[in-house]
Design a protein around this motif. Sequence first.
Motif, PDB file in Angstrom:
ATOM      1  N   ALA A  86       4.318   7.371   2.578  1.00  0.00           N
ATOM      2  CA  ALA A  86       4.975   6.570   1.539  1.00  0.00           C
ATOM      3  C   ALA A  86       5.943   7.443   0.743  1.00  0.00           C
ATOM      4  O   ALA A  86       5.794   8.662   0.664  1.00  0.00           O
ATOM      5  CB  ALA A  86       3.946   5.948   0.606  1.00  0.00           C
ATOM      6  N   VAL A  87       6.948   6.794   0.162  1.00  0.00           N
ATOM      7  CA  VAL A  87       7.973   7.481  -0.633  1.00  0.00           C
ATOM      8  C   VAL A  87       7.949   6.912  -2.050  1.00  0.00           C
ATOM      9  O   VAL A  87       8.118   5.697  -2.237  1.00  0.00           O
ATOM     10  CB  VAL A  87       9.377   7.288  -0.020  1.00  0.00           C
ATOM     11  CG1 VAL A  87      10.437   7.924  -0.916  1.00  0.00           C
ATOM     12  CG2 VAL A  87       9.433   7.871   1.381  1.00  0.00           C
ATOM     13  N   HIS A  88       7.717   7.775  -3.040  1.00  0.00           N
ATOM     14  CA  HIS A  88       7.719   7.354  -4.445  1.00  0.00           C
ATOM     15  C   HIS A  88       9.036   7.778  -5.088  1.00  0.00           C
ATOM     16  O   HIS A  88       9.385   8.965  -5.095  1.00  0.00           O
ATOM     17  CB  HIS A  88       6.552   7.987  -5.196  1.00  0.00           C
ATOM     18  CG  HIS A  88       5.233   7.339  -4.906  1.00  0.00           C
ATOM     19  ND1 HIS A  88       4.430   6.804  -5.882  1.00  0.00           N
ATOM     20  CD2 HIS A  88       4.587   7.116  -3.730  1.00  0.00           C
ATOM     21  CE1 HIS A  88       3.332   6.314  -5.325  1.00  0.00           C
ATOM     22  NE2 HIS A  88       3.404   6.493  -4.019  1.00  0.00           N
TER      23      HIS A  88
ATOM     24  N   ALA B 261       1.770   2.559   6.957  1.00  0.00           N
ATOM     25  CA  ALA B 261       2.645   1.988   5.929  1.00  0.00           C
ATOM     26  C   ALA B 261       3.705   1.105   6.583  1.00  0.00           C
ATOM     27  O   ALA B 261       4.178   1.391   7.683  1.00  0.00           O
ATOM     28  CB  ALA B 261       3.306   3.095   5.125  1.00  0.00           C
ATOM     29  N   ASP B 262       4.067   0.035   5.893  1.00  0.00           N
ATOM     30  CA  ASP B 262       5.064  -0.909   6.395  1.00  0.00           C
ATOM     31  C   ASP B 262       6.458  -0.395   6.039  1.00  0.00           C
ATOM     32  O   ASP B 262       6.844  -0.392   4.861  1.00  0.00           O
ATOM     33  CB  ASP B 262       4.823  -2.286   5.783  1.00  0.00           C
ATOM     34  CG  ASP B 262       5.759  -3.353   6.329  1.00  0.00           C
ATOM     35  OD1 ASP B 262       6.719  -2.994   7.051  1.00  0.00           O
ATOM     36  OD2 ASP B 262       5.541  -4.540   6.027  1.00  0.00           O
TER      37      ASP B 262
ATOM     38  N   LEU C  31       0.606  -2.659  -2.700  1.00  0.00           N
ATOM     39  CA  LEU C  31       0.741  -1.270  -3.141  1.00  0.00           C
ATOM     40  C   LEU C  31       0.231  -0.294  -2.080  1.00  0.00           C
ATOM     41  O   LEU C  31       0.761   0.804  -1.927  1.00  0.00           O
ATOM     42  CB  LEU C  31      -0.029  -1.060  -4.450  1.00  0.00           C
ATOM     43  CG  LEU C  31       0.630  -1.614  -5.717  1.00  0.00           C
ATOM     44  CD1 LEU C  31      -0.335  -1.563  -6.887  1.00  0.00           C
ATOM     45  CD2 LEU C  31       1.901  -0.846  -6.047  1.00  0.00           C
ATOM     46  N   ALA C  32      -0.795  -0.710  -1.364  1.00  0.00           N
ATOM     47  CA  ALA C  32      -1.344   0.168  -0.331  1.00  0.00           C
ATOM     48  C   ALA C  32      -0.477   0.195   0.918  1.00  0.00           C
ATOM     49  O   ALA C  32      -0.444   1.204   1.631  1.00  0.00           O
ATOM     50  CB  ALA C  32      -2.757  -0.284   0.025  1.00  0.00           C
TER      51      ALA C  32
ATOM     52  N   TYR D  51       7.853   2.261   0.412  1.00  0.00           N
ATOM     53  CA  TYR D  51       8.669   2.678  -0.735  1.00  0.00           C
ATOM     54  C   TYR D  51       8.062   2.111  -2.022  1.00  0.00           C
ATOM     55  O   TYR D  51       7.778   0.911  -2.109  1.00  0.00           O
ATOM     56  CB  TYR D  51      10.105   2.182  -0.582  1.00  0.00           C
ATOM     57  CG  TYR D  51      10.738   2.606   0.719  1.00  0.00           C
ATOM     58  CD1 TYR D  51      11.268   3.888   0.875  1.00  0.00           C
ATOM     59  CD2 TYR D  51      10.805   1.725   1.804  1.00  0.00           C
ATOM     60  CE1 TYR D  51      11.842   4.284   2.069  1.00  0.00           C
ATOM     61  CE2 TYR D  51      11.385   2.110   3.003  1.00  0.00           C
ATOM     62  CZ  TYR D  51      11.891   3.391   3.135  1.00  0.00           C
ATOM     63  OH  TYR D  51      12.456   3.781   4.321  1.00  0.00           O
ATOM     64  N   LEU D  52       7.885   2.946  -3.017  1.00  0.00           N
ATOM     65  CA  LEU D  52       7.408   2.525  -4.337  1.00  0.00           C
ATOM     66  C   LEU D  52       8.399   3.032  -5.377  1.00  0.00           C
ATOM     67  O   LEU D  52       8.611   4.251  -5.502  1.00  0.00           O
ATOM     68  CB  LEU D  52       6.006   3.066  -4.623  1.00  0.00           C
ATOM     69  CG  LEU D  52       4.892   2.432  -3.777  1.00  0.00           C
ATOM     70  CD1 LEU D  52       4.608   3.279  -2.557  1.00  0.00           C
ATOM     71  CD2 LEU D  52       3.623   2.261  -4.596  1.00  0.00           C
TER      72      LEU D  52
END
Length: 734
Positions: free
Chosen positions: A438-440, A351-352, A416-417, A421-422
């Motif tokens: 990833a963090v939702h 993840a970036d 999205l992939a 952070y989303l």
Amino acid sequence: MPELSVVVHGPDTQDHLTGLLASLAAHPHPDTEVVVAAVGDWAREAAERHTPAVEVVPLPDGTDGAASRAAGAARATGRWLHFVRAEDGLPAGAPRTVAEHTAALPDQADVLLLDHVRSTWRTSGLPSPDGPLLARAGRAGRAPLALDEHAPLLRAAPLLGTRVVRAAFWRAHAQFLTSGRDEPFAARAALLLADRVATLPHPAYEHRPPRPESLPPVTAEQHYALVDRYEALLDLARGRPAPYAVLYDLMVRDCLRTFVRTAMPEPVAREFFRRASLAALRRRPEGYLRPPGPEGLRRSLLEEGAYTKYRAFQAANKARRAVRGTVRTRRRQAAALLRDHHYRRALTAPADPRLAVFSAYWNRGVACNPAAIAAKLGELAPWIRPVWVVNAADAALLPPGTDHVVPGTRRCAEVLASATYLVNNVNFPNSVVKRPDAVHLQTHHGTPLKRMGLDQLPYPAAARGLDFQALLERVDKWDFSVSANSHSTRMWRRAYPSRWVSLDHGYPRNDVYYTARAADIRAIRARLGIAPGRRAVLYAPTHRDYEAGWTPRLDLAALAGHLGEETVLLVRAHYFYGSAPSPLTGLRRTGRVIDVSPYEPVEDLCLAADALVTDYSSIMFDYANLDRPIVIHADDWEIYRETRGVYFDLLAEPPGPVARTQADLTEILTTDAWRDATATKARAAFRRRFCEYDDGRAAERVVRRVFLGQDEDALPPVPPLAERTPAPTPEEAA
């Protein structure tokens, strides 16, 4: 003489009468009487349990609907009659709404046409397709309408329960409307016979069509009666071009639909087609033009009486649809496979940590809590790049320089992939994978008065179309949930049970209510065209699950007239109706009513307003931060509470004065009641409960906690409510 008589009539074959009478008994209205034309001993006994609140007219088993309506109407003493089938229902509070509306109608009105909801064995409280039709008619104002000028009203569902009739009018035409006539005929004939028709574009009737399989088989004569009914209605409309044309169109449409969709024995189908063909030719209006395309061809074949050709046309259409459906399905599958390939490949890379994806209101643009967080992120962590997911239709409205992706594109899938952070105020699609790195962040978009999430399960109108298992799978992806007060925190835990961490930091979108300055407020009011010194009242109603469209529940022109030149109404419809034609078009240029429905952000409107008028919208919780007057207009509270479900009794714990009618609201706004000591006390209690964490630094706390990884103890504390200073009022800003 009561204003309204609710006449319950007809046989009750599926035991709905008990629930209907219990509902009426639970919500009595002093200006309404209930008359039950009880068919059979069981119905009589059920009705007599509610005496003396209910007048019972016992009728023998086998009495049909028309005869029971006549018997009930003969006993009724009200000025208006509302016929309710024993197998149908009334939303909570509907008699009160109808009685208050009829009391305000002039004598020229003979029929009040209502909106309704539909309930089947599968679900309940579905909006009717009549909503938009009545909304369009309602734009003409509240004055009764001449049917010749509003003939499309004949397209409303032919339910007598959606026609409240003046008692004198009914008695003048009762023999014609009941002798050998079925209910659909009486429903449309009542409109044709009325001198004037009024509309109430809000659900005040519940239609419960029985499951077709529970009914006796339809006889050939019953099929043929459809044609006979329309011919009788066309006789009644003779010499009235507009109603005649609408009825003719309805006749051809309904005959074709019945022919195509109903399983009839071959001889019956041929005879039905023959009769419909003769009627289509005999009754065709002068100058009638068939619609273009396949529908025109269908009507042409009907007029020719070409039964064999029509059946061949049906078969060819069915085959063509099957082929097209297969091609479309294969194309969609291929495109989905390609997008999925790009998405899955992007998931294999780390993840970036410098990439954050934002979305709001189902990809409508830069708004709400995500927008406030993104802005603060630019200040505190400028190395993290925000990318917004935005629908193609909304992309043109984005602020200049906004990096965005469009759903369904390759770049959207890759972003999205790849993002660490989303952030969303609703939910990302089911297809979005929750990767471990990833963090939702779920920000929500309001404090809940209405039931949300799993709490919607007992309310079919609200739960319609929701896949609760899929919802829980989306909730399980949340890492953090933002909350503005402890009430919200508790409700989110209940409605969305999972392992997420609650961020009790306030709503970032509400920061502006503490950071805006006098110059900001003056600039916003100037943009809106509000002259200095004028009082601005923001009217912001919410969406109702049981309505198909939005119609103001207030006569805005009349309200503006009562409030005078010194007041301007800012009217904002719920965003669910953004694509619908505005019912405010005729009032926009008066300068007294301004349609601010498309205006963004809504926080600007709140800052510009001296007071808020709303019903059950969560805007009240946000606006309370400004410590300015709030008035609740709750004309359909009982219906809303029972169809949507609520977490607390707003009428018992309001943020200010409560109006149940337009007259109440007018009195509140034209006196000091909107801002007197009682209103101030109610608002103070409301603010203590619901403005718990908002202080102007919510976005900062969220960014520091989620994006910078700081501990809770290191975040800016929330000062006591008494120590917080909201933005200046428009009066202070001037």
